[in-house]
Scaffold this motif. Structure first.
Motif, mmCIF file in Angstrom:
data_model
loop_
_atom_site.group_PDB
_atom_site.id
_atom_site.type_symbol
_atom_site.label_atom_id
_atom_site.label_comp_id
_atom_site.label_asym_id
_atom_site.label_seq_id
_atom_site.Cartn_x
_atom_site.Cartn_y
_atom_site.Cartn_z
ATOM 1 N N ALA A 230 -7.867 1.681 14.408
ATOM 2 C CA ALA A 230 -6.623 2.343 14.002
ATOM 3 C C ALA A 230 -5.806 1.495 13.031
ATOM 4 N N ARG A 231 -5.812 0.199 13.210
ATOM 5 C CA ARG A 231 -4.948 -0.692 12.416
ATOM 6 C C ARG A 231 -5.104 -0.505 10.899
ATOM 7 N N PRO A 232 -6.329 -0.515 10.345
ATOM 8 C CA PRO A 232 -6.423 -0.358 8.884
ATOM 9 C C PRO A 232 -5.900 0.985 8.373
ATOM 10 N N LEU A 233 -5.995 2.018 9.193
ATOM 11 C CA LEU A 233 -5.482 3.318 8.781
ATOM 12 C C LEU A 233 -3.965 3.284 8.657
ATOM 13 N N LEU A 234 -3.342 2.587 9.582
ATOM 14 C CA LEU A 234 -1.888 2.535 9.598
ATOM 15 C C LEU A 234 -1.324 1.653 8.497
ATOM 16 N N MET A 235 -2.060 0.650 8.086
ATOM 17 C CA MET A 235 -1.526 -0.308 7.127
ATOM 18 C C MET A 235 -2.114 -0.153 5.726
ATOM 19 N N LYS A 236 -2.833 0.924 5.480
ATOM 20 C CA LYS A 236 -3.409 1.163 4.162
ATOM 21 C C LYS A 236 -2.281 1.314 3.135
ATOM 22 N N ALA A 237 -2.429 0.636 2.005
ATOM 23 C CA ALA A 237 -1.398 0.679 0.974
ATOM 24 C C ALA A 237 -1.968 1.271 -0.304
ATOM 25 N N ALA A 238 -1.076 1.792 -1.120
ATOM 26 C CA ALA A 238 -1.460 2.399 -2.399
ATOM 27 C C ALA A 238 -0.419 2.035 -3.449
#
Length: 185
Positions: A129-137
């Motif tokens: 879950a962590r990478p989904l929540l902290m994905k940046a653009a």
């Protein structure tokens, strides 16, 4: 949404839907069905929501509307998530992601990521879950990066100021740097 009066919204939208169909207002029907599915899920009327989601899928197929198909899968996933059916939720989210990856433009992508992360957290799959929540653009041509998951603030207008500030500080401390600020009219 009439200050949380979802039942009223559902009733009014269901009254408007036949009129929009009769006038063949595709975008209006699409929008009303999406809202109805979402509101029915919010108030726990899952069978009613499922009916609207099925109609969204049929409409998407009939009009080759991949965006609407992805949205229908996302709402289906949200409904399964709310029912505690996490495996089914993740399958629906994966179907939405497959469609999104093909046509690259999906307004609801942050919500899709957030719901998928929520489902993973419910299964105690924190590392997934962590990478989904902290994905940046990237934010346009500013050179800034913003998290794809934003904090919507419309529900904070009814909170005491100290509670609202605490929520904002906690989100920032956890890495959220994009806030959808709501200003009531």
């Amino acid at each position: 949404y009439y200050n949380g009066q979802y039942e009223r919204c559902i009733r009014l939208a269901e009254e408007a839907l036949p009129l929009a169909r009769k006038q063949q207002l595709y975008n209006t029907v699409r929008s009303v069905l999406t809202s109805l599915g979402n509101w029915c899920i919010t108030v726990g009327q899952y069978e009613r929501a499922a009916t609207h989601i099925v109609e969204m899928r049929e409409m998407a197929q009939g009009h080759s509307d991949e965006d609407l198909a992805a949205l229908a899968h996302m709402l289906d996933g949200k409904m399964h998530c709310m029912r505690g059916e996490q495996a089914a939720a993740l399958a629906s989210f994966a179907a939405a992601e497959r469609l999104v990856s093909v046509f690259k433009s999906f307004t609801w992508k942050p919500e899709l990521l957030a719901m998928k992360a929520w489902s993973l957290v419910d299964q105690r799959r924190f590392e997934e879950a962590r990478p989904l929540l902290m994905k940046a653009a990237p934010l346009a041509r500013t050179g800034l990066e913003v998290t794809e998951i934003s904090l919507g603030t419309e529900y904070l207008i009814y909170e005491a100021p100290e509670n609202a500030i605490a929520v904002l500080r906690e989100a920032a401390a956890r890495g959220v740097n994009y806030f959808d600020v709501f200003w009531p009219q």
